[in-house]
Design an enzyme around this catalytic site. Structure first.
Site, PDB file in Angstrom:
ATOM      1  CG  HIS A  45      -1.984  -1.073   1.142  1.00  0.00           C
ATOM      2  ND1 HIS A  45      -2.999  -1.191   2.066  1.00  0.00           N
ATOM      3  CD2 HIS A  45      -2.189  -2.069   0.245  1.00  0.00           C
ATOM      4  CE1 HIS A  45      -3.786  -2.212   1.754  1.00  0.00           C
ATOM      5  NE2 HIS A  45      -3.306  -2.762   0.650  1.00  0.00           N
ATOM      6  CD  GLU A  47      -1.058   3.910   4.155  1.00  0.00           C
ATOM      7  OE1 GLU A  47      -2.157   4.222   4.629  1.00  0.00           O
ATOM      8  OE2 GLU A  47      -0.936   3.112   3.190  1.00  0.00           O
ATOM      9  CB  CYS A  73      -5.943  -0.882   5.854  1.00  0.00           C
ATOM     10  SG  CYS A  73      -4.258  -1.469   5.590  1.00  0.00           S
ATOM     11  CB  SER A 169     -21.875   6.507 -37.150  1.00  0.00           C
ATOM     12  OG  SER A 169     -21.218   5.404 -36.563  1.00  0.00           O
ATOM     13  CD1 TRP A 171     -12.790   7.726 -37.070  1.00  0.00           C
ATOM     14  CD2 TRP A 171     -13.523   7.271 -35.026  1.00  0.00           C
ATOM     15  NE1 TRP A 171     -12.200   6.559 -36.689  1.00  0.00           N
ATOM     16  CE2 TRP A 171     -12.633   6.254 -35.423  1.00  0.00           C
ATOM     17  CE3 TRP A 171     -14.112   7.190 -33.761  1.00  0.00           C
ATOM     18  CZ2 TRP A 171     -12.307   5.170 -34.605  1.00  0.00           C
ATOM     19  CZ3 TRP A 171     -13.796   6.116 -32.947  1.00  0.00           C
ATOM     20  CH2 TRP A 171     -12.899   5.126 -33.376  1.00  0.00           C
TER      21      TRP A 171
END
Length: 331
Positions: A45, A47, A73, A169, A171
């Site tokens: 993590h 820390e 935690c 369609s 872009w």
């Protein structure tokens, strides 16, 4: 604290389903000692990464301060509790931008630090707290509401059309907007689409235009398992989940042979139960759900009140008669 949140942004596309956390450590004299951010799930993590950074530079943390974007935690999951590591390091003060609502933390981290004699300050409403909330909006939604934060991407002309009436369609948006769309995909743990979009466009729906260390799960709402095993999204890196209403064993077997998982989530009217699907995805660890779908699924999600955020790209063009952004019921 803002520096800690900025560090946490480097956990995007890396730490899922764990929250994105950053940590800045200062020595007793106020000098910078170490920085870090949360690594992949099961990895260290923020820390711990910051303490390793300080140790590598030979900097003492005794009597120093930790600035953390999320409450440390206090439980032993895949890694030991970060609160214990901060205590062992001899820190005198910990400043937290945002408390963690996860039931195994939820104030236990700060309580453990205070019980060890460490001064703990929780940020009030301000830029650092709001930035930490925005960065972990999916994690917070999953933990607190039991469903993902749903972000719907829409790209349309000035008159609100996504394609010609026959579905053709090109872009609508440019290269910059497409890269931005991929950055939002990277933030999400899953990308949701409908079978109509897959059949019309044969998209890949993976992250290609920005760097990432993991691919989001692609989820296809396909009530009758009509997805072709040759679809491009099945060949793209990352997992695919096909969600149907009723089982078609031969079709399901063909999709599973192509690498997909199949799940039945039947709902009213012979359609997929979207509320149940979102709850299940949250249980799977999906915090941010990125929607790139057509008018039918867009309309169903909006009508059900399941969309939290709209990501809208508007192109400087007029199409005229064509397909809308969403099929919505008349009021």
């Amino acid at each position: 604290l803002l520096q800690a949140v900025t560090l946490a942004e480097q956990s995007i596309g890396l730490s899922d389903p764990n929250p994105r956390v950053g940590c800045v450590l200062h020595g007793a004299d106020g000098s910078l000692a170490g920085v870090g951010f949360t690594q992949q799930a099961g990895g260290p993590h923020a820390e711990v990464m910051a303490m390793r950074d300080a140790a590598a530079a030979g900097r003492s943390l005794v009597g120093g301060t930790a600035w953390v974007s999320l409450e440390p935690c206090a439980h032993h999951g895949r890694t030991p509790p970060c609160a214990d590591a901060l205590i062992a390091a001899g820190l005198a003060r910990v400043v937290v931008a945002l408390t963690d609502p996860y039931d195994q933390v939820a104030g236990r981290g700060t309580a453990r630090l205070r019980a060890a004699g460490i001064a703990v300050d929780i940020a009030g409403d301000g830029p650092a707290r709001r930035a930490a909330q925005a960065l972990n909006i999916g994690f917070l939604s999953r933990v607190v509401r039991g469903r993902p934060w749903v972000r719907m991407k829409l790209a349309a002309s000035l008159d609100g059309r996504t394609a010609l009436p026959d579905g053709r369609s090109q872009w609508i948006t440019g290269a910059a907007a497409r890269a931005d769309g991929h950055a939002w995909r990277r933030r999400a743990q899953a990308v949701l689409t409908g079978i109509g979009t897959v059949q019309a466009d044969d998209p890949q729906l993976d992250v290609r235009l920005v760097p990432t260390q993991r691919q989001p799960l692609r989820v296809v709402v396909d009530s009758h398992l009509s997805l072709r095993p040759q679809a491009r999204l099945l060949a793209a890196p990352g997992g695919v989940l096909v969600v149907a209403v009723q089982d078609h064993p031969e079709r399901a077997a063909a999709l599973q042979a192509a690498g997909a998982s199949v799940r039945l989530v039947p709902g009213p009217g012979g359609r997929v139960d979207l509320h149940a699907l979102l709850a299940q995805l949250a249980g799977d660890g999906v915090g941010e759900l990125h929607v790139e779908a057509g008018a039918v699924l867009n309309g169903a999600l909006l009508s059900a009140g399941l969309v939290d955020e709209l990501l809208v790209y508007t192109a400087p063009m007029l199409i005229g008669p064509g397909r809308p952004l969403a099929d919505l019921p008349l009021l």
